[in-house]
Design a protein around this motif. Structure first.
Motif: not given
Length: 139
Positions: A35-36, A26, A39, A30-33
């Motif tokens: 940003q996660k 992932e 964050d 996962n394109p949000d990896a």
């Protein structure tokens, strides 16, 4: 990981572990990896008072600078971000430089003889050219 840190005597320096809830595949899909990770790093700084961040997955190689810059932009404070892969490489470089500067070396008394080419071929070790780069292929 916590037990390892405590066994090295640094348990009282550990502020937190922050999971981002992604499996290794992932991290790639996962394109949000990214940003996660950012964050979680900012939360570790703001909520847990972390003074450095250690990225825990080798799939994050090369991402440390972006995380470091985002922490600076969002908190106004410089917090070093350590890339596990680059950290391992720098540790190996340091160990090699120490070997060059001292007479210390491993004993060859009872072992450490390298395997023969025939043995390496039988185990299919180092039979293809080694490549290290920014492309990771997951089969």
């Amino acid at each position: 990981m916590r037990e390892s840190i405590e066994s090295y005597g640094y348990g009282n320096h550990l502020r937190s572990f922050r999971a981002v809830g992604l499996t290794p595949p992932e991290f790639i899909t996962n394109p949000d990896a990214g940003q996660k990770i950012i964050d979680a790093s900012i939360a570790a700084v703001n909520e847990d008072h972390a003074e450095s961040i250690i990225l825990g997955c080798t799939l994050e190689t090369g991402f440390y600078l972006q995380v470091q810059n985002e922490i600076l932009a969002q908190t106004g404070s410089f917090v070093p971000v350590i890339d596990a892969s680059i950290g391992a490489l720098k540790t190996a470089e340091h160990a090699a430089s120490l070997k060059l500067k001292s007479s210390w070396k491993t004993s060859k008394l009872w072992g450490l003889e390298p395997p023969s080419e025939t043995e390496m071929a039988s185990f299919n070790i180092f039979q293809t050219p080694y490549e290290f780069g920014n492309l990771i292929v997951v089969e």
